[in-house]
Write an enzyme that holds these catalytic residues in place. Structure first.
Site, PDB file in Angstrom:
ATOM      1  N   ARG A   1     -20.000  21.507  22.826  1.00  0.00           N
ATOM      2  CA  ARG A   1     -19.083  22.292  21.898  1.00  0.00           C
ATOM      3  C   ARG A   1     -18.346  23.403  22.879  1.00  0.00           C
ATOM      4  O   ARG A   1     -17.180  23.792  22.492  1.00  0.00           O
ATOM      5  CB  ARG A   1     -19.852  22.856  20.857  1.00  0.00           C
ATOM      6  CG  ARG A   1     -19.741  21.852  19.906  1.00  0.00           C
ATOM      7  CD  ARG A   1     -20.919  22.225  18.518  1.00  0.00           C
ATOM      8  NE  ARG A   1     -22.164  21.819  19.222  1.00  0.00           N
ATOM      9  CZ  ARG A   1     -23.288  22.230  18.765  1.00  0.00           C
ATOM     10  NH1 ARG A   1     -23.065  23.395  17.863  1.00  0.00           N
ATOM     11  NH2 ARG A   1     -24.570  22.031  19.133  1.00  0.00           N
TER      12      ARG A   1
ATOM     13  N   GLU B   1     -37.217  25.932  22.881  1.00  0.00           N
ATOM     14  CA  GLU B   1     -38.098  26.614  21.976  1.00  0.00           C
ATOM     15  C   GLU B   1     -39.359  25.520  22.192  1.00  0.00           C
ATOM     16  O   GLU B   1     -40.584  25.969  22.556  1.00  0.00           O
ATOM     17  CB  GLU B   1     -37.836  26.330  20.452  1.00  0.00           C
ATOM     18  CG  GLU B   1     -38.416  27.082  19.751  1.00  0.00           C
ATOM     19  CD  GLU B   1     -38.057  26.845  18.144  1.00  0.00           C
ATOM     20  OE1 GLU B   1     -36.885  26.325  18.040  1.00  0.00           O
ATOM     21  OE2 GLU B   1     -38.700  27.212  17.228  1.00  0.00           O
TER      22      GLU B   1
HETATM   23  P1  AMP Z   1     -29.358  29.365  23.270  1.00  0.00           P
HETATM   24  O1  AMP Z   1     -29.689  28.786  24.630  1.00  0.00           O
HETATM   25  O2  AMP Z   1     -30.805  29.818  22.554  1.00  0.00           O
HETATM   26  O3  AMP Z   1     -28.517  30.556  23.345  1.00  0.00           O
HETATM   27  O4  AMP Z   1     -28.730  28.158  22.346  1.00  0.00           O
HETATM   28  C1  AMP Z   1     -27.415  27.871  22.439  1.00  0.00           C
HETATM   29  C2  AMP Z   1     -26.848  26.519  22.461  1.00  0.00           C
HETATM   30  O5  AMP Z   1     -27.664  25.827  21.661  1.00  0.00           O
HETATM   31  C3  AMP Z   1     -25.589  26.600  22.158  1.00  0.00           C
HETATM   32  O6  AMP Z   1     -24.771  25.692  22.870  1.00  0.00           O
HETATM   33  C4  AMP Z   1     -25.466  26.104  20.598  1.00  0.00           C
HETATM   34  O7  AMP Z   1     -24.372  25.015  20.469  1.00  0.00           O
HETATM   35  C5  AMP Z   1     -26.716  25.532  20.420  1.00  0.00           C
HETATM   36  N1  AMP Z   1     -27.337  26.097  19.238  1.00  0.00           N
HETATM   37  C6  AMP Z   1     -28.458  26.745  19.161  1.00  0.00           C
HETATM   38  N2  AMP Z   1     -28.714  27.406  17.763  1.00  0.00           N
HETATM   39  C7  AMP Z   1     -27.947  26.869  16.953  1.00  0.00           C
HETATM   40  C8  AMP Z   1     -27.693  26.681  15.668  1.00  0.00           C
HETATM   41  N3  AMP Z   1     -28.267  27.463  14.877  1.00  0.00           N
HETATM   42  N4  AMP Z   1     -26.406  26.218  15.217  1.00  0.00           N
HETATM   43  C9  AMP Z   1     -25.411  25.491  15.853  1.00  0.00           C
HETATM   44  N5  AMP Z   1     -25.904  25.216  17.439  1.00  0.00           N
HETATM   45  C10 AMP Z   1     -26.832  25.965  17.901  1.00  0.00           C
END
Ligand code: AMP
Length: 169
Positions: A57, A94
């Site tokens: 995205r 996670e």
């Molecule tokens: P993080 O590495 O935990 O910051 O997760 C970010 C990535 O995971 C991004 O590329 C987001 O597109 C996806 N992502 C994580 N949580 C969500 C959520 N609640 N809704 C949509 N996309 C998410």
């Protein structure tokens, strides 16, 4: 309001996750235009040379933003997708871990790089992307997101570079 174009989908892709669906925003001519113009307004175009987006995205917003600002675009991809020589960085999820890759020649030494993704959660993905840009000699000047899950405090993992988002929940 960007917020009005984001659809919350409970328990996707697994129970307990509230997924932020950006497809209504992309579908709306006004929403998409507002999102790209608002991201552009958060940054100083003279401070960077290329926009770097994270699969998948981040590609959508990153490419549109790069075009809007008259910059080039660099993709950071999931493993095994980039055809040329790459640098790779693993990061924790996670459950388990994932990996991102960038072409070694994706930017010139010292070039300013603006990083883009749709959403900042724990910050692990963007932290890995920033490391990759540094590894190939780029200079990360900032990270921008459409959505920030503020309660996860992901911005604190991004090493002090300026972080901007269009909405925080
Ligand atoms: P993080 O590495 O935990 O910051 O997760 C970010 C990535 O995971 C991004 O590329 C987001 O597109 C996806 N992502 C994580 N949580 C969500 C959520 N609640 N809704 C949509 N996309 C998410």
């Amino acid at each position: 309001m960007i917020q009005s174009y984001i659809r919350d989908v409970p328990d996707f892709p697994k129970p307990g996750i509230l997924f932020k669906d950006i497809t209504p925003l992309l579908q709306s001519p006004q929403g998409l235009r507002e999102a790209i113009a608002s991201l552009a307004a958060k940054v100083e175009p003279r401070s960077f040379d290329v926009v770097c987006g994270i699969e998948s995205r981040g590609f959508i917003f990153g490419t549109a933003l790069a075009h809007h600002l008259g910059k080039g675009f660099v993709p950071i991809r999931k493993p095994g997708k980039l055809p040329w020589k790459t640098a790779a960085e693993s990061y924790d999820l996670e459950y388990g871990s994932d990996r991102l890759e960038i072409h070694l020649d994706a930017c010139q030494p010292g070039q300013g790089v603006l990083l883009v993704d749709d959403l900042l959660a724990t910050g692990g993905t963007m932290e890995a992307a920033i490391k990759l840009v540094r590894r190939i000699g780029g200079r990360p000047v900032g990270a921008v997101f459409v959505i920030e899950l503020g309660f996860l405090e992901g911005r604190h993992r991004l090493g002090g570079i300026p972080v901007h988002s269009l909405m925080t929940t």
